[in-house]
Enzyme design. Structure first.
Site, PDB file in Angstrom:
ATOM      1  CG  HIS A  18      34.628  31.342  54.552  1.00 50.62           C
ATOM      2  ND1 HIS A  18      34.400  31.783  55.757  1.00 50.62           N
ATOM      3  CD2 HIS A  18      33.489  31.480  53.775  1.00 50.62           C
ATOM      4  CE1 HIS A  18      33.117  32.375  55.836  1.00 50.62           C
ATOM      5  NE2 HIS A  18      32.572  32.230  54.661  1.00 50.62           N
ATOM      6  CG  ASP A  20      39.383  36.664  53.096  1.00 48.39           C
ATOM      7  OD1 ASP A  20      38.889  35.884  54.084  1.00 48.39           O
ATOM      8  OD2 ASP A  20      38.691  37.756  53.140  1.00 48.39           O
ATOM      9  N   GLY A 106      25.598  40.617  50.363  1.00 49.58           N
ATOM     10  CA  GLY A 106      26.849  39.878  50.422  1.00 49.58           C
ATOM     11  C   GLY A 106      27.844  40.500  49.234  1.00 49.58           C
ATOM     12  CG  LEU A 107      26.419  42.137  46.170  1.00 52.14           C
ATOM     13  CD1 LEU A 107      25.727  42.813  45.110  1.00 52.14           C
ATOM     14  CD2 LEU A 107      27.252  40.876  45.404  1.00 52.14           C
ATOM     15  CB  SER A 110      31.131  46.893  55.204  1.00 54.98           C
ATOM     16  OG  SER A 110      29.789  46.046  55.410  1.00 54.98           O
ATOM     17  CD  GLU A 142      33.803  45.259  57.606  1.00 55.46           C
ATOM     18  OE1 GLU A 142      33.997  45.898  56.779  1.00 55.46           O
ATOM     19  OE2 GLU A 142      32.888  44.571  57.553  1.00 55.46           O
ATOM     20  CG  ASP A 154      34.693  41.700  51.724  1.00 56.51           C
ATOM     21  OD1 ASP A 154      34.957  40.754  51.022  1.00 56.51           O
ATOM     22  OD2 ASP A 154      33.943  41.510  52.948  1.00 56.51           O
ATOM     23  CE1 TYR A 203      33.706  35.892  57.176  1.00 59.28           C
ATOM     24  CE2 TYR A 203      34.766  36.609  58.973  1.00 59.28           C
ATOM     25  CZ  TYR A 203      34.683  36.165  57.400  1.00 59.28           C
ATOM     26  OH  TYR A 203      35.860  36.539  56.842  1.00 59.28           O
TER      27      TYR A 203
HETATM   28  C1  GLA Z   1      32.898  37.724  53.549  1.00 59.49           C
HETATM   29  C2  GLA Z   1      34.290  38.498  54.344  1.00 59.49           C
HETATM   30  C3  GLA Z   1      35.544  38.226  53.534  1.00 59.49           C
HETATM   31  C4  GLA Z   1      35.648  36.732  53.276  1.00 59.49           C
HETATM   32  C5  GLA Z   1      34.245  36.235  52.711  1.00 59.49           C
HETATM   33  C6  GLA Z   1      34.250  34.747  52.409  1.00 59.49           C
HETATM   34  O1  GLA Z   1      32.779  38.721  52.630  1.00 59.49           O
HETATM   35  O2  GLA Z   1      34.123  39.854  54.975  1.00 59.49           O
HETATM   36  O3  GLA Z   1      36.681  38.690  54.306  1.00 59.49           O
HETATM   37  O4  GLA Z   1      36.138  36.001  54.314  1.00 59.49           O
HETATM   38  O5  GLA Z   1      33.245  36.623  53.454  1.00 59.49           O
HETATM   39  O6  GLA Z   1      35.334  34.218  51.461  1.00 59.49           O
END
Ligand code: GLA
Length: 359
Positions: A18, A20, A106-107, A110, A142, A154, A203
């Site tokens: 978190h 970015d 979580g990979l 998207s 996005e 990402d 989030y």
């Molecule tokens: C998700 C979001 C990213 C980042 C992470 C946490 O993957 O898409 O932009 O904020 O969570 O680091």
């Protein structure tokens, strides 16, 4: 013109949770698995989208104003919309997607879908954008079209990944560097089997709390705050804990870069463990399943450290392991986890791999 192909990988976040969207720094890696786009031109501004595993073909028109549907087509249509906005005007196209990425782990499936689309269209039509612009534009799709307020991690990882290297992303300057990962080390990703849904409110709530902490410290973003500044600024206890995680993560990323340069993976592993603890205590974006996976895997000889990866609230953990011990670690941990949690874990051992536009 005949068919062209693009491939965009998923990513795993190694450290810098978190950070970015707080102008911070992140270490990540692109994976071997991802999304392939097979594209060809269509006349009359037509768009046709299809995907393995999903019945039928979606028909759209380049001229139509984007309207969010809440479905997977929002990603490619959003990218096409942002390309038009950026002045690159691809004509009609048909894209068929194939994915090797598990959804909801979580990979960043998207981001892979967005980047695969953008790169396919760039190859199909005569326009050219610098790679960072591709990442930015996909993030914008996005944010604006899908409605998820993610940062740049990402998309940048999917674009800039490099084989056997970690990606160091500075989200304030929007610059990328790559750092070699020692050859004997691998990334063991274990999906907890508990669904991860970033469109959930958590989030955005965390994001707001981070912005609130920066405002209370009178800094532009948490990237600019130190732990002592945080300690000495009065603010609600919950907001302070959220900020402590992010400020600590930025520090850990810089320490990890040093550790990698010194060739001490043990130090990187210890920082990953500290990151997970911080997620549990301060950011509260872990789950009992992720905690169990981290505690099981870090007990194994040959594992240097592990933590939750990505947004949190479910999804996967990443462990830094010795390649020759990975198989045994993986099978022991998955077996034990399944018995103790009642959920079903799946493991992926991945090398750090090339992104969609390798440097
Ligand atoms: C998700 C979001 C990213 C980042 C992470 C946490 O993957 O898409 O932009 O904020 O969570 O680091």
């Amino acid at each position: 013109m005949s068919e062209i192909t693009s491939f965009a990988p998923g990513r795993v976040e190694i450290l810098g949770n978190h950070t970015d969207y707080n102008g911070g720094v992140v270490l990540s890696a692109a994976l071997q698995i991802g999304i392939t786009a097979n594209a060809r031109r269509l006349s009359d501004q037509k768009i046709q989208l299809s995907s393995d595993g999903i019945d039928g073909v979606e028909n759209h028109c380049r001229k139509a104003v984007f309207a969010r549907s809440g479905r997977w087509i929002d990603y490619p249509l959003g990218v096409a919309t942002m390309l038009t906005k950026a002045g690159a005007d691809p004509g009609g196209f048909a894209i068929h997607f194939q994915s090797t990425l598990p959804h909801g782990a979580g990979l960043s499936s998207s981001a892979a879908l967005e980047v695969a689309t953008a790169v396919a269209l760039m190859r199909l039509y005569p326009f050219s954008l610098p790679p960072m612009d591709i990442a930015r534009l996909c993030r914008q799709a996005e944010n604006e079209c899908v409605g998820v307020n993610c940062g740049l991690l990402d998309q940048a990882s999917s674009v800039f990944g490099k084989k056997d290297h970690l990606v160091f992303l500075d989200c304030r300057n929007e610059t990328v560097d790559t750092i070699p990962l020692p050859e004997h080390l691998g990334l063991l990703i274990i999906n907890s089997g508990v669904k991860h849904a970033l469109t959930g409110g958590e989030y955005n709530e965390r994001r707001e709390q981070c912005f609130e902490a920066a405002r209370l410290m009178s800094v532009p973003a948490l990237r600019d705050a130190s732990l002592s500044q945080l300690d000495s600024t009065p603010m609600p206890e919950l907001v302070k804990r959220r900020a402590r995680h992010v400020v600590g993560e930025n520090e850990r990323v810089f320490e990890a870069v040093e550790a990698l340069k010194q060739g001490t993976p043990e130090a990187l592993g210890a920082l990953m463990i500290a990151s997970h603890r911080s997620s549990m205590e301060y950011f509260e974006n872990s789950t009992p399943e992720l905690d169990l996976l981290v505690s099981l895997v870090t007990k194994e000889p040959g594992c240097f450290g592990a933590r939750l990866s990505g947004g949190g609230f479910g999804g996967a953990i990443v462990a830094l392991v010795e390649n020759d011990k990975a198989e045994i670690i993986q099978s022991k941990v998955v077996k034990e986890y399944n018995i103790r949690s009642g959920a079903t874990a799946t493991a992926i051992l991945s090398e750090a791999s090339d992104g969609a536009i390798p440097a």
